[in-house]
Design a protein around this motif. Structure first.
Motif, short mmCIF file in Angstrom:
data_model
loop_
_atom_site.label_atom_id
_atom_site.label_comp_id
_atom_site.label_asym_id
_atom_site.label_seq_id
_atom_site.Cartn_x
_atom_site.Cartn_y
_atom_site.Cartn_z
N PHE A 48 0.63 -0.91 0.10
CA PHE A 48 0.02 -0.19 -0.15
C PHE A 48 0.90 1.31 0.07
N ALA A 49 0.81 2.04 -1.30
CA ALA A 49 1.32 3.23 -1.24
C ALA A 49 1.09 4.13 -0.01
N VAL A 50 1.67 4.41 0.94
CA VAL A 50 1.59 4.80 2.55
C VAL A 50 1.04 6.41 2.43
N LYS A 51 2.02 6.77 1.49
CA LYS A 51 1.30 8.42 1.55
C LYS A 51 -0.10 8.52 1.12
N ALA A 52 -1.15 7.62 0.54
CA ALA A 52 -1.74 8.19 -0.09
C ALA A 52 -3.23 8.49 1.48
N ALA A 69 3.70 -2.49 2.35
CA ALA A 69 3.35 -1.12 2.38
C ALA A 69 4.96 -0.10 1.35
N GLU A 70 4.01 0.53 1.28
CA GLU A 70 5.02 1.49 -0.40
C GLU A 70 5.47 2.62 0.70
N VAL A 71 7.06 2.69 0.85
CA VAL A 71 7.16 4.18 1.97
C VAL A 71 8.06 4.94 0.94
N LEU A 138 15.67 -1.48 -9.72
CA LEU A 138 16.05 -0.10 -10.84
C LEU A 138 14.89 0.45 -11.10
N ARG A 139 14.49 1.66 -10.99
CA ARG A 139 12.91 2.27 -11.26
C ARG A 139 13.34 3.06 -12.97
N VAL A 140 12.86 2.35 -13.79
CA VAL A 140 12.74 3.01 -14.73
C VAL A 140 11.38 3.54 -15.29
N THR A 189 8.39 0.21 -12.01
CA THR A 189 8.24 1.19 -12.88
C THR A 189 6.84 1.81 -12.56
N HIS A 190 6.73 2.82 -12.17
CA HIS A 190 4.87 3.56 -11.71
C HIS A 190 4.19 4.59 -13.15
N THR A 191 3.94 4.68 -13.37
CA THR A 191 3.11 5.10 -14.59
C THR A 191 2.40 6.49 -14.67
N GLY A 192 1.78 6.87 -13.06
CA GLY A 192 1.29 7.82 -12.50
C GLY A 192 0.29 7.51 -11.36
N SER A 193 -0.74 8.50 -11.68
CA SER A 193 -2.16 8.26 -10.83
C SER A 193 -2.93 8.85 -11.24
N GLN A 194 -4.72 8.96 -10.38
CA GLN A 194 -5.21 9.54 -11.04
C GLN A 194 -5.36 10.57 -12.82
N GLY A 231 1.72 1.93 -8.47
CA GLY A 231 -0.22 2.09 -8.66
C GLY A 231 -0.56 2.46 -9.88
N GLY A 232 -2.11 3.31 -9.81
CA GLY A 232 -2.23 5.02 -9.73
C GLY A 232 -3.53 3.82 -10.72
N LEU A 233 -3.80 3.45 -10.24
CA LEU A 233 -5.24 3.04 -10.47
C LEU A 233 -6.30 3.86 -10.40
N THR A 269 2.55 -4.90 -5.71
CA THR A 269 2.19 -3.70 -6.84
C THR A 269 2.32 -2.36 -5.66
N GLU A 270 1.62 -0.98 -6.01
CA GLU A 270 1.93 0.18 -5.01
C GLU A 270 0.99 0.71 -5.23
N PHE A 271 -0.84 0.68 -5.06
CA PHE A 271 -1.81 1.03 -4.97
C PHE A 271 -2.11 1.68 -3.46
N GLY A 272 -2.18 2.75 -3.64
CA GLY A 272 -2.44 3.24 -3.25
C GLY A 272 -4.36 3.78 -3.37
N ARG A 273 -4.48 5.12 -3.89
CA ARG A 273 -5.71 5.91 -3.89
C ARG A 273 -7.07 5.36 -3.73
N ALA A 274 -6.53 4.41 -4.98
CA ALA A 274 -7.92 3.48 -5.77
C ALA A 274 -8.09 2.32 -3.88
N ALA A 373 -7.76 9.09 0.30
CA ALA A 373 -6.35 9.28 0.28
C ALA A 373 -6.44 10.36 -0.68
N TYR A 374 -5.73 10.81 -0.05
CA TYR A 374 -4.55 12.12 0.32
C TYR A 374 -4.99 13.40 0.46
N TYR A 375 -6.90 13.08 1.01
CA TYR A 375 -7.29 14.58 1.88
C TYR A 375 -6.76 15.26 3.15
C1 LIG Z 1 2.27 7.74 -5.49
C2 LIG Z 1 2.55 6.74 -6.03
C3 LIG Z 1 1.84 5.45 -5.78
C4 LIG Z 1 0.17 5.10 -5.82
O1 LIG Z 1 0.06 5.71 -7.15
P1 LIG Z 1 -2.54 5.84 -6.20
O2 LIG Z 1 -2.41 6.68 -7.28
O3 LIG Z 1 -2.36 6.31 -5.10
O4 LIG Z 1 -2.37 4.13 -6.57
C5 LIG Z 1 2.50 4.59 -6.23
N1 LIG Z 1 4.03 3.92 -6.30
C6 LIG Z 1 4.39 5.06 -5.54
C7 LIG Z 1 5.86 5.18 -6.84
C8 LIG Z 1 3.67 6.47 -5.84
O5 LIG Z 1 4.69 7.53 -6.09
#
Ligand SMILES: *Cc1c(COP(=O)(O)O)cnc(C)c1O
Length: 435
Positions: A48-52, A69-71, A138-140, A189-194, A231-233, A269-274, A373-375
């Motif tokens: 779980f992406a803790v920042k969420a 946890a993803e920190v 390594l993150r690409v 790799t993590h392509t983005g969020s929302q 993550g990023g769903l 996987t590293e989902f947070g928001r979803a 998440a994130y609020y």
């Molecule tokens: C923010 C982030 C996530 C989580 O993204 P969500 O859109 O909340 O799922 C996962 N991995 C990395 C590296 C991030 O920066």
């Protein structure tokens, strides 16, 4: 809402609070686990992406549901540890890790994804100095492009994250990087969020998979044994419907990148928001109502401190608002176009502009939906507005609602202490006091 008001969570002196739906969070964790269980027999760590939602009881609940946890900072790592998430279920991803953070992570055996060649140099030295159980990757950046929100798109050609795969010579350099380091066994790799559409997310994962295959072929063995797909769903903020689902994403992944799920690769996987967004609600009292330039305005206690992104970028981050009366019962009546404002001292502190809602009155309650998440969990200290309390709730079969405190509201004493209240003379001591 009614139970929260009835049970005294929103008394006149505490006009803002936040709720988390415990059953909903559990259901999302189960949906995630089942979705990936359907498409692979290999081990999958859902970190779980803790920042969420950086709240220890939430991390503990998710641990109980089988998640890790993803920190991305020492603070987030401390929260994960406080929640009892073990090192072998923790992944460290931040783009600016200090030498001390890296040393601590490797000593603990936490998985680390390096962001860039300079970070790899530091890890080289640490790996050479002492053995570690940490899986290292390594993150690409597959550079597959942006979604609809630029600030959250991590796979643009000039993104600050990871090694850009399409830059000249980069791909060959990455293959060499792995060939030179037999202990580099993960690819991240993590392509983005929302704001991303599923096909773009899937194409980012596909690029990572193809690179993993290329590296393993080049070194002649399955050196990369784990692919971390990030993550990023995205979350649907427009209605109650949860779309797309984890199952939608998993199915499309399996269909497009079958080789990643044939059992040869473990996954992270590293989902947070979803996982959290739909399960959080902010409750705020309407303190005053007024009218300005013909527009009715409800002045509430929920604003930029709890909904920072929505207030600063309402087009990218619209939130639904539901109107309740003073007892927490749904308000009916003709909808009137009105503004819903927050308590902060700047003109843009609006949660909604020109929103049709039953006309809000003094003492009513507004619920700001999908804010798990994130609020409210990521407080912004503008105007020294306190962090609100967060309450988890469960609805029993007989309809009664049980609340428990996840985080107490920040007190005025805490605000003063965190603002240097313990050393009021710190600056006077520096000034020239000679007569
Ligand atoms: C923010 C982030 C996530 C989580 O993204 P969500 O859109 O909340 O799922 C996962 N991995 C990395 C590296 C991030 O920066």
């Amino acid at each position: 809402m009614h139970a929260a008001v009835e049970q005294g969570l929103l008394p006149p002196a505490v006009p803002l609070t936040a709720l988390l739906d415990v059953a909903g969070i559990r259901a999302s964790a189960t949906a995630l686990t089942e979705a990936f269980g359907e498409i692979t027999d290999a081990p999958v760590l859902h970190a779980f992406a803790v920042k969420a939602c950086p709240l220890v009881p939430v991390l503990r609940l998710l641990r109980d549901a089988g998640l890790g946890a993803e920190v991305a900072s020492p603070g987030e790592l401390a929260l994960a540890r406080a929640a009892g998430i073990p090192p072998d279920r923790t992944v460290l991803d931040s783009p600016a890790k200090t030498p001390a953070e890296l040393r601590d992570a490797l000593a603990l055996g936490i998985a680390v994804n390096a962001d860039n060649p300079q970070e790899l140099d530091r890890i080289d030295a640490l790996v050479g100095a002492a053995p570690t159980r940490s899986p290292l990757g390594l993150r690409v950046n597959p550079q597959v492009g942006a979604g609809s929100i630029g600030a959250l798109s991590t796979a643009t050609s000039t993104s600050k994250f990871g090694v850009g795969l399409r830059d000249e010579g980069a791909r060959a350099e990455v293959v060499r990087t792995y060939a030179d380091r037999p202990w580099l066994t993960r690819l991240h790799t993590h392509t983005g969020s929302q704001g991303l559409l599923l096909p773009l997310m899937v194409s980012g994962v596909q690029e990572a998979y193809e690179l993993a295959e290329e590296i393993n072929a080049a070194v002649g063995r399955q050196q990369i044994d784990t692919v971390d797909i990030g993550g990023g769903l995205p979350v649907n903020f427009a209605s109650e419907e949860q779309t797309p689902t984890f199952a939608d994403y998993a199915r499309l992944l399996k269909q497009t990148v079958p080789g990643l799920f044939d059992g040869r690769y473990a996954l992270v996987t590293e989902f947070g928001r979803a996982l959290l967004a739909k399960h959080g609600t902010i409750l705020a009292r309407v303190e005053y109502t007024k009218s300005s330039g013909g527009r009715p305005i409800a002045v509430t206690h929920a604003g930029v401190q709890v909904a920072t992104r929505t207030v600063h970028d309402p087009r990218s981050w619209p939130l639904r608002i539901a109107a309740y009366d003073a007892k927490g019962l749904p308000k009916s009546g003709t909808e009137t176009v009105q503004d819903v404002a927050g308590p902060a001292c700047f003109a843009g502190d609006l949660l909604a502009t020109g929103r049709p809602l039953p006309l809000l009155e003094q003492g009513d309650v507004v619920a700001v939906l999908d804010t798990g998440a994130y609020y409210f969990s990521s407080h912004y200290g503008y105007n020294s507005l306190p962090r609100p309390a967060v309450h988890g709730f469960t609805i029993d079969p007989d309809g009664s609602v049980r609340f428990s405190v996840v985080r107490a509201a920040q007190s005025l004493d805490e605000i003063v202490a965190e603002a240097g209240g313990g050393q009021p003379d710190a600056l006077l001591d520096q000034s020239d006091r000679r007569p």
